[in-house]
Design a protein around this motif. Sequence first.
Motif, PDB file in Angstrom:
ATOM      1  N   GLU A 164       0.814  -1.211   0.000  1.00  0.00           N
ATOM      2  CA  GLU A 164       0.000   0.000   0.000  1.00  0.00           C
ATOM      3  C   GLU A 164       0.851   1.265   0.000  1.00  0.00           C
ATOM      4  OE1 GLU A 164      -0.340  -2.415   2.359  1.00  0.00           O
ATOM      5  OE2 GLU A 164      -2.102  -3.407   1.526  1.00  0.00           O
ATOM      6  N   GLY A 165       2.039   1.190   0.565  1.00  0.00           N
ATOM      7  CA  GLY A 165       2.887   2.372   0.667  1.00  0.00           C
ATOM      8  C   GLY A 165       4.053   2.387  -0.297  1.00  0.00           C
ATOM      9  N   PHE A 166       4.448   1.223  -0.781  1.00  0.00           N
ATOM     10  CA  PHE A 166       5.613   1.103  -1.661  1.00  0.00           C
ATOM     11  C   PHE A 166       5.211   0.157  -2.778  1.00  0.00           C
ATOM     12  CE2 PHE A 166       6.898   1.949   2.620  1.00  0.00           C
ATOM     13  CZ  PHE A 166       7.831   2.962   2.498  1.00  0.00           C
ATOM     14  N   VAL A 167       4.927   0.690  -3.942  1.00  0.00           N
ATOM     15  CA  VAL A 167       4.276  -0.120  -4.954  1.00  0.00           C
ATOM     16  C   VAL A 167       4.849   0.151  -6.342  1.00  0.00           C
ATOM     17  CG1 VAL A 167       2.425   1.580  -5.348  1.00  0.00           C
ATOM     18  CG2 VAL A 167       1.959  -0.836  -5.725  1.00  0.00           C
ATOM     19  N   ASN A 168       4.745  -0.842  -7.192  1.00  0.00           N
ATOM     20  CA  ASN A 168       5.082  -0.696  -8.591  1.00  0.00           C
ATOM     21  C   ASN A 168       3.899  -0.003  -9.261  1.00  0.00           C
ATOM     22  OD1 ASN A 168       4.851  -1.726 -11.484  1.00  0.00           O
ATOM     23  ND2 ASN A 168       6.942  -2.260 -10.916  1.00  0.00           N
ATOM     24  N   MET A 169       4.160   0.854 -10.241  1.00  0.00           N
ATOM     25  CA  MET A 169       3.090   1.598 -10.898  1.00  0.00           C
ATOM     26  C   MET A 169       2.025   0.667 -11.477  1.00  0.00           C
ATOM     27  SD  MET A 169       1.883   4.599 -11.637  1.00  0.00           S
ATOM     28  CE  MET A 169       3.172   5.830 -11.673  1.00  0.00           C
ATOM     29  N   GLN A 170       2.447  -0.398 -12.126  1.00  0.00           N
ATOM     30  CA  GLN A 170       1.490  -1.327 -12.721  1.00  0.00           C
ATOM     31  C   GLN A 170       0.598  -1.941 -11.633  1.00  0.00           C
ATOM     32  OE1 GLN A 170       3.219  -4.437 -15.102  1.00  0.00           O
ATOM     33  NE2 GLN A 170       1.262  -5.427 -15.457  1.00  0.00           N
ATOM     34  N   MET A 171       1.184  -2.314 -10.509  1.00  0.00           N
ATOM     35  CA  MET A 171       0.413  -2.884  -9.407  1.00  0.00           C
ATOM     36  C   MET A 171      -0.560  -1.849  -8.847  1.00  0.00           C
ATOM     37  SD  MET A 171      -0.329  -5.436  -7.484  1.00  0.00           S
ATOM     38  CE  MET A 171       0.962  -6.577  -7.891  1.00  0.00           C
ATOM     39  N   PHE A 172      -0.109  -0.602  -8.719  1.00  0.00           N
ATOM     40  CA  PHE A 172      -0.984   0.464  -8.233  1.00  0.00           C
ATOM     41  C   PHE A 172      -2.204   0.602  -9.152  1.00  0.00           C
ATOM     42  CE2 PHE A 172      -2.493   4.822  -8.291  1.00  0.00           C
ATOM     43  CZ  PHE A 172      -2.702   5.067  -6.942  1.00  0.00           C
ATOM     44  N   GLU A 173      -1.957   0.638 -10.462  1.00  0.00           N
ATOM     45  CA  GLU A 173      -3.055   0.798 -11.414  1.00  0.00           C
ATOM     46  C   GLU A 173      -3.969  -0.426 -11.426  1.00  0.00           C
ATOM     47  OE1 GLU A 173      -0.951   1.874 -14.998  1.00  0.00           O
ATOM     48  OE2 GLU A 173      -0.823   3.970 -14.379  1.00  0.00           O
ATOM     49  N   LYS A 208      -1.045  10.799 -14.849  1.00  0.00           N
ATOM     50  CA  LYS A 208      -2.377  10.197 -14.849  1.00  0.00           C
ATOM     51  C   LYS A 208      -2.842   9.830 -13.434  1.00  0.00           C
ATOM     52  CE  LYS A 208      -3.021   5.835 -16.120  1.00  0.00           C
ATOM     53  NZ  LYS A 208      -3.049   4.646 -16.960  1.00  0.00           N
ATOM     54  N   ASN A 209      -1.910   9.408 -12.592  1.00  0.00           N
ATOM     55  CA  ASN A 209      -2.268   8.941 -11.243  1.00  0.00           C
ATOM     56  C   ASN A 209      -2.056   9.987 -10.151  1.00  0.00           C
ATOM     57  OD1 ASN A 209      -3.049   6.040 -11.627  1.00  0.00           O
ATOM     58  ND2 ASN A 209      -1.093   6.063 -12.690  1.00  0.00           N
ATOM     59  N   GLY A 210      -1.683  11.208 -10.533  1.00  0.00           N
ATOM     60  CA  GLY A 210      -1.540  12.294  -9.565  1.00  0.00           C
ATOM     61  C   GLY A 210      -0.206  12.360  -8.850  1.00  0.00           C
ATOM     62  N   PHE A 211       0.716  11.458  -9.173  1.00  0.00           N
ATOM     63  CA  PHE A 211       2.004  11.443  -8.480  1.00  0.00           C
ATOM     64  C   PHE A 211       2.918  12.575  -8.920  1.00  0.00           C
ATOM     65  CE2 PHE A 211       0.946   6.785  -8.469  1.00  0.00           C
ATOM     66  CZ  PHE A 211       0.512   6.770  -7.159  1.00  0.00           C
ATOM     67  N   LEU A 212       2.808  12.995 -10.167  1.00  0.00           N
ATOM     68  CA  LEU A 212       3.679  14.064 -10.660  1.00  0.00           C
ATOM     69  C   LEU A 212       3.382  15.356  -9.917  1.00  0.00           C
ATOM     70  CD1 LEU A 212       5.899  14.888 -12.610  1.00  0.00           C
ATOM     71  CD2 LEU A 212       4.129  15.399 -14.295  1.00  0.00           C
ATOM     72  N   GLU A 213       2.111  15.729  -9.810  1.00  0.00           N
ATOM     73  CA  GLU A 213       1.752  16.966  -9.104  1.00  0.00           C
ATOM     74  C   GLU A 213       2.150  16.884  -7.637  1.00  0.00           C
ATOM     75  OE1 GLU A 213       1.050  20.592  -8.162  1.00  0.00           O
ATOM     76  OE2 GLU A 213       0.921  19.907 -10.235  1.00  0.00           O
ATOM     77  N   ARG A 214       1.926  15.723  -7.022  1.00  0.00           N
ATOM     78  CA  ARG A 214       2.302  15.549  -5.614  1.00  0.00           C
ATOM     79  C   ARG A 214       3.811  15.722  -5.432  1.00  0.00           C
ATOM     80  NH1 ARG A 214       1.015   9.964  -2.759  1.00  0.00           N
ATOM     81  NH2 ARG A 214       2.973   9.939  -1.680  1.00  0.00           N
ATOM     82  N   VAL A 274       4.017   5.969  -0.436  1.00  0.00           N
ATOM     83  CA  VAL A 274       5.193   6.742  -0.063  1.00  0.00           C
ATOM     84  C   VAL A 274       6.137   6.822  -1.260  1.00  0.00           C
ATOM     85  CG1 VAL A 274       7.212   6.769   1.461  1.00  0.00           C
ATOM     86  CG2 VAL A 274       4.982   6.025   2.337  1.00  0.00           C
ATOM     87  N   ALA A 275       6.204   5.730  -2.022  1.00  0.00           N
ATOM     88  CA  ALA A 275       7.080   5.676  -3.182  1.00  0.00           C
ATOM     89  C   ALA A 275       6.463   4.761  -4.233  1.00  0.00           C
ATOM     90  CB  ALA A 275       8.462   5.154  -2.779  1.00  0.00           C
TER      91      ALA A 275
END
Length: 168
Positions: A80-89, A121-127, A102-103
């Motif tokens: 939940e806190g440390f994930v691969n992008m594909q897994m997150f999506e 797309k997932n909001g990580f860039l703005e964050r 977190v990462a």
Amino acid sequence: GLSSGMYEHGRRSVYPCQSTGLWYMRDGAASRALLRGICDYLRDQPNEWEQKAFQLMVVRYLIGIGDELPPLRYRLLPVEGFVNMQMFEDRRALGYAAVAPVAVHCGYLNTMGDKLEHMEKNGFLERGLASHRALAAAANGLARNSTPVRTTRLTLKKKDRTLTRIWV
């Protein structure tokens, strides 16, 4: 479900893959020995992939060496806190609760264009940009600008040879 086949290779392997994509290490004798082993291996094999060196070396230090070097210990970071992008999506598509990682590791996205497109797309860039602006302002003793402004447009190639445009 998603996890039913996810670790199949690990169940069949004597030494399951220990990814080098995203990790941290505490200072200790076994940690330093592992890093020396990886550095020595890569010095002698300069064309090898660092992940292969990690895979080869980590197994040696998991058992320890005599009384002077205890076994290397590790634990997997919570997905939940440390994930691969594909897994997150994939988790999001299946309706799992979206937690703020977190990462995020973008290892399967081979080009900078693909990585930034998925981060956008997932909001990580703005964050990430917001965190950077806050740190930069604090380092310079300035008040944080409450209105973020993206001033630079990047045009980047993606793996499929198309272009993506992202403002940063």
